[in-house]
Design a protein around this motif. Structure first.
Motif, mmCIF file in Angstrom:
data_model
loop_
_atom_site.group_PDB
_atom_site.id
_atom_site.type_symbol
_atom_site.label_atom_id
_atom_site.label_comp_id
_atom_site.label_asym_id
_atom_site.label_seq_id
_atom_site.Cartn_x
_atom_site.Cartn_y
_atom_site.Cartn_z
ATOM 1 N N PHE A 46 3.845 4.873 7.798
ATOM 2 C CA PHE A 46 2.830 4.114 8.842
ATOM 3 C C PHE A 46 3.105 4.080 9.932
ATOM 4 O O PHE A 46 2.614 4.307 11.615
ATOM 5 C CB PHE A 46 3.613 2.586 8.540
ATOM 6 C CG PHE A 46 3.344 2.195 7.207
ATOM 7 C CD1 PHE A 46 2.092 2.223 7.536
ATOM 8 C CD2 PHE A 46 3.347 1.941 5.939
ATOM 9 C CE1 PHE A 46 1.001 0.725 5.803
ATOM 10 C CE2 PHE A 46 3.076 1.766 4.973
ATOM 11 C CZ PHE A 46 2.086 1.207 5.136
ATOM 12 N N TYR A 60 -4.283 4.812 13.479
ATOM 13 C CA TYR A 60 -4.499 3.180 13.816
ATOM 14 C C TYR A 60 -5.792 2.316 15.030
ATOM 15 O O TYR A 60 -6.136 1.642 15.687
ATOM 16 C CB TYR A 60 -3.893 2.475 13.068
ATOM 17 C CG TYR A 60 -3.668 1.913 12.209
ATOM 18 C CD1 TYR A 60 -4.189 2.093 10.974
ATOM 19 C CD2 TYR A 60 -1.703 1.945 11.708
ATOM 20 C CE1 TYR A 60 -4.229 2.115 8.943
ATOM 21 C CE2 TYR A 60 -1.154 2.141 10.081
ATOM 22 C CZ TYR A 60 -2.994 1.912 8.803
ATOM 23 O OH TYR A 60 -2.323 2.282 7.962
ATOM 24 N N ILE A 102 0.085 -1.844 -3.920
ATOM 25 C CA ILE A 102 1.096 -3.019 -2.788
ATOM 26 C C ILE A 102 1.020 -2.227 -1.124
ATOM 27 O O ILE A 102 -0.204 -2.451 -0.454
ATOM 28 C CB ILE A 102 1.759 -3.971 -3.071
ATOM 29 C CG1 ILE A 102 1.887 -4.535 -4.016
ATOM 30 C CG2 ILE A 102 2.183 -4.367 -1.798
ATOM 31 C CD1 ILE A 102 2.975 -5.050 -4.652
ATOM 32 N N VAL A 103 1.735 -0.780 -1.530
ATOM 33 C CA VAL A 103 2.149 -0.470 -0.633
ATOM 34 C C VAL A 103 0.770 0.618 0.155
ATOM 35 O O VAL A 103 -0.018 0.859 0.979
ATOM 36 C CB VAL A 103 3.338 1.041 -0.274
ATOM 37 C CG1 VAL A 103 2.823 1.902 0.866
ATOM 38 C CG2 VAL A 103 4.389 0.426 -0.810
ATOM 39 N N ALA A 146 -2.517 -0.120 -0.318
ATOM 40 C CA ALA A 146 -3.313 -1.521 0.093
ATOM 41 C C ALA A 146 -2.724 -1.954 1.404
ATOM 42 O O ALA A 146 -4.028 -2.197 2.131
ATOM 43 C CB ALA A 146 -2.722 -2.474 -1.478
ATOM 44 N N ILE A 147 -1.803 -1.995 1.234
ATOM 45 C CA ILE A 147 -1.478 -2.461 2.878
ATOM 46 C C ILE A 147 -1.978 -1.208 3.824
ATOM 47 O O ILE A 147 -2.126 -1.623 5.363
ATOM 48 C CB ILE A 147 0.224 -3.467 2.859
ATOM 49 C CG1 ILE A 147 0.290 -4.274 1.623
ATOM 50 C CG2 ILE A 147 0.364 -2.876 4.545
ATOM 51 C CD1 ILE A 147 1.509 -4.486 2.169
ATOM 52 N N TRP A 148 -1.590 -0.521 3.499
ATOM 53 C CA TRP A 148 -1.957 0.897 4.581
ATOM 54 C C TRP A 148 -3.139 0.922 4.905
ATOM 55 O O TRP A 148 -4.326 1.179 6.120
ATOM 56 C CB TRP A 148 -2.231 1.905 3.341
ATOM 57 C CG TRP A 148 -2.509 3.540 4.389
ATOM 58 C CD1 TRP A 148 -1.575 3.716 5.202
ATOM 59 C CD2 TRP A 148 -2.783 4.172 3.688
ATOM 60 N NE1 TRP A 148 -1.761 4.571 5.279
ATOM 61 C CE2 TRP A 148 -2.191 5.099 5.354
ATOM 62 C CE3 TRP A 148 -4.416 4.215 3.478
ATOM 63 C CZ2 TRP A 148 -4.401 6.560 4.738
ATOM 64 C CZ3 TRP A 148 -5.170 5.272 3.194
ATOM 65 C CH2 TRP A 148 -4.862 6.546 4.473
ATOM 66 N N HIS A 149 -4.193 0.292 4.277
ATOM 67 C CA HIS A 149 -5.858 0.414 4.312
ATOM 68 C C HIS A 149 -5.986 -0.815 5.137
ATOM 69 O O HIS A 149 -7.251 -1.237 5.688
ATOM 70 C CB HIS A 149 -6.802 -0.137 2.834
ATOM 71 C CG HIS A 149 -6.982 1.106 2.325
ATOM 72 N ND1 HIS A 149 -6.193 1.903 1.405
ATOM 73 C CD2 HIS A 149 -7.916 2.364 2.557
ATOM 74 C CE1 HIS A 149 -6.678 3.178 1.234
ATOM 75 N NE2 HIS A 149 -7.554 3.216 1.337
ATOM 76 N N TYR A 150 -5.371 -1.834 5.110
ATOM 77 C CA TYR A 150 -5.626 -3.291 5.591
ATOM 78 C C TYR A 150 -6.446 -3.339 7.533
ATOM 79 O O TYR A 150 -7.220 -3.672 7.851
ATOM 80 C CB TYR A 150 -4.298 -3.966 5.710
ATOM 81 C CG TYR A 150 -4.360 -4.949 4.232
ATOM 82 C CD1 TYR A 150 -4.849 -4.162 3.306
ATOM 83 C CD2 TYR A 150 -3.645 -6.170 4.605
ATOM 84 C CE1 TYR A 150 -5.049 -5.137 2.344
ATOM 85 C CE2 TYR A 150 -3.154 -6.525 3.039
ATOM 86 C CZ TYR A 150 -3.784 -6.280 1.974
ATOM 87 O OH TYR A 150 -3.140 -6.401 0.579
ATOM 88 N N LEU A 171 -10.798 -8.172 1.276
ATOM 89 C CA LEU A 171 -9.377 -7.164 1.267
ATOM 90 C C LEU A 171 -8.480 -8.431 0.227
ATOM 91 O O LEU A 171 -8.350 -7.416 -1.098
ATOM 92 C CB LEU A 171 -8.531 -8.712 2.165
ATOM 93 C CG LEU A 171 -8.269 -8.758 4.119
ATOM 94 C CD1 LEU A 171 -7.785 -9.596 4.588
ATOM 95 C CD2 LEU A 171 -7.660 -7.077 3.648
ATOM 96 N N THR A 192 -7.457 -5.196 -2.722
ATOM 97 C CA THR A 192 -5.869 -4.900 -2.781
ATOM 98 C C THR A 192 -5.403 -5.595 -4.258
ATOM 99 O O THR A 192 -4.662 -4.426 -5.044
ATOM 100 C CB THR A 192 -5.420 -6.566 -2.855
ATOM 101 O OG1 THR A 192 -5.607 -6.269 -0.975
ATOM 102 C CG2 THR A 192 -3.917 -6.240 -3.328
#
Length: 254
Positions: free
Chosen positions: A19, A26, A153-154, A156-160, A178, A182
């Protein structure tokens, strides 16, 4: 106990580095409003983090799973995304949720060869992180189900940030994108974790990832005409991928 703690530290280090490195991408994708402008750098962030983590913990780079493995797993990696992408878009065209736009044979050939190579090169960056390091390390300390779900989960969150703040989304509401992303990623994570652990190789997952991006986001999407509600059924955020990944995840979880 010491070995388990060391693995946990390794996983946490990898996630923090992933991240941290991704934050550069980002920044640019948010400031420009475009994830495509930094696509390759962003996708390689987990891979760079994985290599750095392995070096920091004096691990061996060959542990990422560089050998090709058995042909059946490579065929699964390539054939599965082609199968569900074909089914999704064929149903969309037949039902009229999206129109059909034919492409030239030369264009399709270029997509299937050069396009696949480029897609797999980009996918390798992510896969070094998710399936090269994270899945094998989690599998040493927990169950297959938890390994796949935590990775998903990791992932998916990385794409948010790209979905919420940039242009990696459909024309549907963000909450819908989302939700579908997810859920779909969790199903993908089960399948790719199975591929990685059964084959002992990273390449089947790379083939799947590159193939998925190529078939779902490019080849079949370029052959589809938007009919107003088409975005709800196609691409990474469509109901088609959502349902396909639920089925795929369940099959390989079993």
């Amino acid at each position: 106990m010491d070995a388990k703690k060391n693995i946990q530290k390794k996983i946490i280090t990898f996630l923090l580095l992933t991240f941290a490195i991704s934050s550069v991408s980002y920044y640019f994708m948010i400031s420009r409003g475009s994830a495509r402008d930094v696509g390759m750098a962003w996708m390689w962030s987990p891979g760079i983090a994985a290599v750095m983590t392995q070096v920091l913990f004096r691990g061996k780079l060959r542990d990422f799973g560089w050998r090709l493995g058995e042909a059946r797993y490579l065929l699964l990696g390539y054939g599965v995304p082609l199968a569900y992408a074909s089914a999704i878009y064929l149903l969309v065209w037949i039902t009229g949720f999206g129109g059909f736009r034919p492409q030239s044979a030369l264009m399709l050939l270029m997509f299937a060869t050069l396009g696949l190579a480029v897609a797999c090169m980009a996918a390798l960056g992510e896969e070094l992180g998710w399936r090269g390091l994270l899945v094998p390390q989690l599998a040493k300390i927990t169950t297959f189900t938890k390994t796949a779900l935590v990775t998903g989960i990791v992932w998916a969150i990385w794409h948010y940030p790209a979905v919420i703040f940039a242009d990696y989304h459909s024309t549907a509401p963000r909450w819908f994108d989302l939700m579908t992303l997810t859920t779909s990623v969790l199903g993908m994570s089960i399948f790719t974790a199975w591929l990685r652990l059964k084959s002992g190789s990273i390449w089947p997952a790379v083939l799947w990832h590159g193939g998925h991006n190529l078939f779902i986001q490019q080849i079949f999407l370029d052959m589809t005409v938007d009919m107003g509600i088409t975005d709800y059924f196609v691409d990474d955020f469509g109901i088609g991928v959502l349902l396909s990944m639920i089925v795929l995840g369940y099959i390989f979880w079993r």
